[in-house]
Design a protein around this motif. Structure first.
Motif, PDB file in Angstrom:
ATOM      1  N   MET A 110       5.856  -7.721 -10.956  1.00  9.05           N
ATOM      2  CA  MET A 110       5.943  -9.128 -10.572  1.00  9.05           C
ATOM      3  C   MET A 110       7.344  -9.386 -10.027  1.00  9.05           C
ATOM      4  O   MET A 110       8.280  -8.607 -10.275  1.00  9.05           O
ATOM      5  CB  MET A 110       5.637 -10.058 -11.751  1.00  9.05           C
ATOM      6  CG  MET A 110       6.569  -9.928 -12.932  1.00  9.05           C
ATOM      7  SD  MET A 110       5.991 -10.852 -14.397  1.00  9.05           S
ATOM      8  CE  MET A 110       5.824 -12.506 -13.745  1.00  9.05           C
ATOM      9  N   TYR A 150       0.286  -5.703  -1.421  1.00 12.33           N
ATOM     10  CA  TYR A 150       0.386  -6.576  -2.595  1.00 12.33           C
ATOM     11  C   TYR A 150      -1.007  -7.160  -2.834  1.00 12.33           C
ATOM     12  O   TYR A 150      -1.516  -7.911  -2.002  1.00 12.33           O
ATOM     13  CB  TYR A 150       1.391  -7.700  -2.351  1.00 12.33           C
ATOM     14  CG  TYR A 150       2.775  -7.226  -1.984  1.00 12.33           C
ATOM     15  CD1 TYR A 150       3.797  -7.215  -2.926  1.00 12.33           C
ATOM     16  CD2 TYR A 150       3.076  -6.797  -0.684  1.00 12.33           C
ATOM     17  CE1 TYR A 150       5.085  -6.776  -2.596  1.00 12.33           C
ATOM     18  CE2 TYR A 150       4.349  -6.353  -0.345  1.00 12.33           C
ATOM     19  CZ  TYR A 150       5.344  -6.351  -1.298  1.00 12.33           C
ATOM     20  OH  TYR A 150       6.608  -5.918  -0.958  1.00 12.33           O
ATOM     21  N   TYR A 153      -3.531 -10.136  -7.426  1.00  9.27           N
ATOM     22  CA  TYR A 153      -2.613 -11.098  -8.043  1.00  9.27           C
ATOM     23  C   TYR A 153      -3.268 -11.718  -9.273  1.00  9.27           C
ATOM     24  O   TYR A 153      -4.459 -12.062  -9.257  1.00  9.27           O
ATOM     25  CB  TYR A 153      -2.288 -12.222  -7.066  1.00  9.27           C
ATOM     26  CG  TYR A 153      -1.377 -11.854  -5.925  1.00  9.27           C
ATOM     27  CD1 TYR A 153      -0.006 -12.059  -6.002  1.00  9.27           C
ATOM     28  CD2 TYR A 153      -1.891 -11.324  -4.739  1.00  9.27           C
ATOM     29  CE1 TYR A 153       0.837 -11.758  -4.934  1.00  9.27           C
ATOM     30  CE2 TYR A 153      -1.057 -11.022  -3.662  1.00  9.27           C
ATOM     31  CZ  TYR A 153       0.307 -11.241  -3.769  1.00  9.27           C
ATOM     32  OH  TYR A 153       1.126 -10.936  -2.708  1.00  9.27           O
ATOM     33  N   ASP A 156      -0.643 -16.368  -8.620  1.00  5.34           N
ATOM     34  CA  ASP A 156       0.079 -16.763  -7.420  1.00  5.34           C
ATOM     35  C   ASP A 156       1.364 -15.962  -7.269  1.00  5.34           C
ATOM     36  O   ASP A 156       1.510 -14.897  -7.878  1.00  5.34           O
ATOM     37  CB  ASP A 156       0.365 -18.266  -7.444  1.00  5.34           C
ATOM     38  CG  ASP A 156       1.152 -18.686  -8.694  1.00  5.34           C
ATOM     39  OD1 ASP A 156       1.797 -17.817  -9.312  1.00  5.34           O
ATOM     40  OD2 ASP A 156       1.114 -19.875  -9.046  1.00  5.34           O
ATOM     41  N   TYR A 161       1.164  -8.642  -9.988  1.00 11.32           N
ATOM     42  CA  TYR A 161       0.334  -8.162  -8.884  1.00 11.32           C
ATOM     43  C   TYR A 161       0.407  -6.644  -8.838  1.00 11.32           C
ATOM     44  O   TYR A 161       1.298  -6.028  -9.435  1.00 11.32           O
ATOM     45  CB  TYR A 161       0.789  -8.755  -7.545  1.00 11.32           C
ATOM     46  CG  TYR A 161       2.255  -8.546  -7.235  1.00 11.32           C
ATOM     47  CD1 TYR A 161       2.728  -7.344  -6.699  1.00 11.32           C
ATOM     48  CD2 TYR A 161       3.188  -9.551  -7.485  1.00 11.32           C
ATOM     49  CE1 TYR A 161       4.063  -7.149  -6.423  1.00 11.32           C
ATOM     50  CE2 TYR A 161       4.534  -9.367  -7.214  1.00 11.32           C
ATOM     51  CZ  TYR A 161       4.972  -8.167  -6.674  1.00 11.32           C
ATOM     52  OH  TYR A 161       6.309  -7.973  -6.413  1.00 11.32           O
ATOM     53  N   TYR A 223      -4.043 -15.031  -1.516  1.00 15.18           N
ATOM     54  CA  TYR A 223      -3.707 -13.946  -2.445  1.00 15.18           C
ATOM     55  C   TYR A 223      -4.810 -12.889  -2.527  1.00 15.18           C
ATOM     56  O   TYR A 223      -4.990 -12.234  -3.545  1.00 15.18           O
ATOM     57  CB  TYR A 223      -3.396 -14.503  -3.833  1.00 15.18           C
ATOM     58  CG  TYR A 223      -2.199 -15.426  -3.836  1.00 15.18           C
ATOM     59  CD1 TYR A 223      -0.910 -14.900  -3.825  1.00 15.18           C
ATOM     60  CD2 TYR A 223      -2.360 -16.809  -3.813  1.00 15.18           C
ATOM     61  CE1 TYR A 223       0.204 -15.741  -3.797  1.00 15.18           C
ATOM     62  CE2 TYR A 223      -1.258 -17.660  -3.786  1.00 15.18           C
ATOM     63  CZ  TYR A 223       0.020 -17.120  -3.787  1.00 15.18           C
ATOM     64  OH  TYR A 223       1.113 -17.954  -3.755  1.00 15.18           O
TER      65      TYR A 223
END
Length: 249
Positions: A110, A150, A153, A156, A161, A223
């Motif tokens: 993260m 990435y 998630y 957010d 992630y 995401y």
């Protein structure tokens, strides 16, 4: 909403009473009152290195070890508006991209962790290149393209992630215990292009501009999968240009 940080010292500005001021008395939302007052910096001749040393004792008071505080500041201060060496990146292009299959190595992290000495992304890049991972990935669509992905998630930008390094592949005919396989759905993307320069500098700077852009643009992220594309423009890592794709509604 993303946390607002002073663009001089990096201090979180959680309330307007901490904002600096202009000559008119208007609040300045970019710099804190300890750095900026009445339309000017309180210590206009301070260098970036002096700012880093100035901030260390305050972080130590918060319970952070001195060497860890130094690492955190060295990773963050150079990318703040007062100290950065290049202009913000340009407005993004909006494109629709088909879904694709990704294969590569994977970890969980993260952004809050990546700002500390415990960040794992640098070691992932080292593993990718020293282990010659690219040469081991089968069925590559374009061997000249490396993708930093990435995905998955938790919620957010402030959540956990998956961070993966690899490339786009044709539909794999078998799984591999050595690599993760991810299916990224079709999406609209805001595509940001970095300035030209050293990869280890231009990409972090671009992400700061990206987070700031989403704070004010009104565009919503989905995401579902964001990625950095390293292509032929990255042959020289000191004069590179990288495209960063952010999935949007």
């Amino acid at each position: 909403m993303n946390q607002v940080f002073c663009q001089s010292c990096g201090m979180p500005m959680k309330e307007s009473s901490i904002f600096g001021t202009e000559l008119t008395g208007e609040k300045n939302k970019e710099f804190c009152l300890y750095c900026y007052e009445n339309g000017e910096f309180k210590q206009p001749n301070m260098t970036m290195e002096e700012m880093i040393q100035f901030c260390i004792p305050f972080m130590v008071e918060e319970g952070i070890k001195e060497d860890e505080a130094l690492t955190i500041l060295q990773k963050s201060i150079p990318y703040l508006k007062r100290w950065r060496k290049c202009d913000p990146i340009s407005e993004p292009k909006i494109v629709l991209k088909d879904g694709f299959t990704f294969m590569g190595i994977n970890t969980r992290t993260m952004n809050a962790i990546e700002a500390t000495p415990e960040g794992v992304i640098p070691s992932m890049w080292e593993k990718y290149y020293t282990g010659q991972i690219a040469a081991q990935i089968p069925n590559q669509v374009n061997p000249q393209h490396t993708i930093a992905l990435y995905s998955n998630y938790e919620s957010d930008v402030s959540s956990e992630y998956d961070f993966s390094i690899g490339t786009e592949v044709e539909e794999p005919n078998q799984s591999s215990n050595d690599f993760v396989i991810k299916t990224i759905p079709a999406s609209n993307y805001a595509v940001f292009t970095t300035n030209q320069g050293k990869i280890t500098e231009i990409v972090p700077m671009a992400w700061i501009d990206i987070w700031k852009w989403f704070e004010t643009s009104g565009v919503e992220r989905t995401y579902t999968g964001d990625f950095e594309l390293y292509d032929e423009r990255c042959v020289d890592p000191d004069q590179a240009v990288v495209d960063i794709y952010i999935a949007i509604k």
